[in-house]
Structure formats: C-alpha cells, structure tokens
Design an enzyme around this catalytic site. Structure first.
Site, PDB file in Angstrom:
ATOM      1  N   GLY A 115       0.806  -1.216   0.000  1.00 14.35           N
ATOM      2  CA  GLY A 115       0.000   0.000   0.000  1.00 14.35           C
ATOM      3  C   GLY A 115       0.841   1.268   0.000  1.00 14.35           C
ATOM      4  O   GLY A 115       0.388   2.321  -0.452  1.00 14.35           O
TER       5      GLY A 115
ATOM      6  N   GLU B  94       2.470  -8.214  -1.756  1.00 14.46           N
ATOM      7  CA  GLU B  94       1.238  -8.778  -1.189  1.00 14.46           C
ATOM      8  C   GLU B  94       1.101 -10.275  -1.437  1.00 14.46           C
ATOM      9  O   GLU B  94       0.559 -10.999  -0.613  1.00 14.46           O
ATOM     10  CB  GLU B  94       0.016  -8.050  -1.783  1.00 14.46           C
ATOM     11  CG  GLU B  94      -0.180  -6.638  -1.271  1.00 14.46           C
ATOM     12  CD  GLU B  94       0.508  -5.582  -2.105  1.00 14.46           C
ATOM     13  OE1 GLU B  94       1.488  -5.904  -2.824  1.00 14.46           O
ATOM     14  OE2 GLU B  94       0.089  -4.412  -2.044  1.00 14.46           O
TER      15      GLU B  94
ATOM     16  N   GLU C 247       1.542   1.841  -3.547  1.00 12.29           N
ATOM     17  CA  GLU C 247       0.276   2.244  -4.183  1.00 12.29           C
ATOM     18  C   GLU C 247      -0.081   3.687  -3.824  1.00 12.29           C
ATOM     19  O   GLU C 247      -0.560   4.441  -4.676  1.00 12.29           O
ATOM     20  CB  GLU C 247      -0.836   1.276  -3.760  1.00 12.29           C
ATOM     21  CG  GLU C 247      -0.627  -0.110  -4.361  1.00 12.29           C
ATOM     22  CD  GLU C 247      -1.544  -1.165  -3.764  1.00 12.29           C
ATOM     23  OE1 GLU C 247      -1.599  -1.260  -2.516  1.00 12.29           O
ATOM     24  OE2 GLU C 247      -2.185  -1.892  -4.531  1.00 12.29           O
TER      25      GLU C 247
END
Ligand code: CO8
Length: 258
Positions: A109, A132, A112
């Site tokens: 994340g 992930e 991201e």
C-alpha cells in the site's frame, strides 16, 4: 489541527504531510488514512497552498497496509466494511499537484499510495515493492492497475508475482520515479520543485494535472479532445494574458491565480 499519525508543515505555498507511525515503518491503518485524507483536502481548499508533498521517514515512506490489523479480518469484515474504498481514494479528490517524496521502503500500500500521487521523487535509498502475494493477497489499492501503466506489463508482473524489491535506480529507469536525489537532500530538493510548481498559475497547473491524469482514463482521441477544450479555456484566464504579456515585455509574470 493536530493529528496522531501524520505531521503537517507549511513552507510558503508548499504543504508537507509526513506519515508518522515510526514504530511500524509508517504502516497504513484507518486512522492514518483518515488523517491523510483530511489534511490533503484541507490543503487543497487552502488558497495559499499551490502544491502538496507527501513524505515519510528516512527508513520508510510506508511499509504497506497495517498487517497486524488486516490479519484479523475475514471476508465479511473487508467486504461489508468496504475496506480500502472508504478512505483510500481521498487523494484522488485533490485537484492541486501532489508529489510523493519517497525515502526507504515504499511497499504494498505504500507503493500504491506513492503511485496515487501525481509524481514520485525518490531518495537513492528508496525501495519499491508489491509484496502482497507473499501474504496471500493481491495488491488492493491500485497496484495491479497503476504499476503496469507506470513500468510496463512485464516489469509489473515480475514485481507483483515475485514480491521482490526494486531500488531507486531501477524505479527511475522503469519510469515509476521522476528524479532521484541523495537521501539527505530529498526533502530540500522536492520542496524546491514543489515551490516551482506552486509559483505557476494555479488554474493552469490544475488543468495540466487534470489533463495528464485523464490520459489514464480515456482513449487517445477523447484525451486530445479534452486537452483541446482545456487549452481553449486557458484563454479565458487572467494568467494567460499576464503570462504572455510578461514574455513580450521581457519581465517576470505576476500571476493572480484567476
Ligand atoms: N504492517 C504492520 N507492521 C509493520 C509493517 C506492516 N506493513 N511493516 C513493518 N511493520 C512493523 C514490524 O512488525 C516491526 O514491528 P515490531 O518492532 O513490533 O516487531 C516494525 O515495523 C519494524 O519492522 P521490522 O523489524 O520488520 O524491520 P526490518 O528493517 O527488519 O524490515 C521490512 C523492514 C522489510 C519493511 C519489513 O518490516 C517488512 O517486510 N514489512 C512488511 C512489508 C509488506 O509486506 N507490506 C505489504 C503489506 S500488504 C499491503 O500493503 C496491501 C495494501 C492493500 C491496500 C490496503 C488498504 C488499507
């Protein structure tokens, strides 16, 4: 306003938001994402701010979503609670330019979040990954969609299927990162870039951002059409008159953001 998980600072027309959960390498939990969204939208609404920087610590921009929290979730929790969508998309509502200044880890994340910003500037220490798969989940905050657009399908597959880390030099070569600086200079250099952007006519800078981001959502002909409409709209602004007059009169422009 005081926050628990971020720090905010204003330097002239530049706002800096520092992710601040050092004990967990800035792992992204709900509180942090809520506070980040509130700070971003607050600076976006502030007429004195022209550009926003999101950064972390020397060791970590963010080491991903908070695994300790996620480990407790079942399907019902994430589906019913709309995990991610509720507070991860606030950054997309920001209309002023947002720069990610990345030192150290930008993982999962964290990578991201950096990719949701308008551009990424990195320290030579930066490391990017979508690990992930190793946790039994797919990237969930846009990694499978934004990474291939930034670095090619081949490299996105390589990164997301192996979970390996990519260093700053590879990230710049691949197009994920715009510029690299020595770690000790990162924030100073990114602030200087942000100041340059913040000194531009704001309406025009916002239109540049809107048009480039549209390139990722539209066909080429629709994107060109959208750009043309914005280009024409610029001629209705005072700053177009001022910018062109200043060039002809060989003087510095005085923009009024109107
Ligand atoms: N979540 C929670 N805690 C973390 C995280 C994390 N992502 N990353 C690090 N920490 C904690 C560690 O548990 C440790 O805590 P403690 O001191 O209590 O043991 C502390 O931070 C320091 O970490 P390490 O001791 O592991 O530090 P190292 O220097 O040895 O290693 C690494 C650094 C390589 C970054 C390592 O911590 C690591 O691999 N972290 C996990 C990286 C990862 O897998 N990230 C992806 C998470 S999944 C994800 O992001 C999905 C996003 C989908 C959208 C999310 C919507 C909300």
């Amino acid at each position: 306003m005081t926050y628990n998980t971020i720090l905010t600072e204003v330097d002239g027309k530049v706002a800096v938001i520092t992710l601040n959960r050092p004990q967990v390498l800035n792992a992204l939990n709900d509180e942090l994402m809520d506070e980040l969204g509130t700070a971003l939208l607050g600076f976006d609404a502030n007429d004195n701010i022209g550009c926003i920087i999101i950064t972390g610590s020397d060791k970590a921009f963010a080491a991903g979503a908070d695994i300790a929290t996620m480990a407790k979730y079942g399907f019902g929790d994430v589906y019913r609670g709309d995990f991610i969508s509720r507070n991860w998309e606030e950054i997309k509502k920001v209309r002023k330019p947002v720069i990610a200044a990345v030192s150290g880890y930008a993982l999962g994340g964290g990578c991201e979040l950096a990719m949701m910003c308008d551009t990424i500037m990195a320290a030579d220490s930066a490391k990017f990954a979508q690990p992930e798969v190793k946790l039994g989940i797919v990237p969930g905050a846009g990694g499978t969609q934004r990474l291939p657009r930034a670095v090619s399908k081949a490299k996105a597959m390589d990164l997301a299927l192996t979970g390996r880390m990519m260093d700053a030099a590879e990230a710049e070569r691949s197009g994920l990162v715009a510029r690299i600086f020595p770690q000790s200079d990162l924030l100073k250099e990114v602030k200087a870039i942000a100041k340059t952007i913040a000194d531009m006519p704001l309406l025009t800078a916002m239109m540049v951002k809107e048009a480039i981001n549209a390139a990722y959502e539209t066909t080429l002909s629709e994107g060109i059409h959208f750009e043309r409409r914005l280009f024409h709209a610029c001629f209705a602004t005072n700053d177009q008159k001022e910018g062109m007059a200043a060039f002809i009169e060989k003087r510095a422009a005085k923009f009024t953001n109107s």
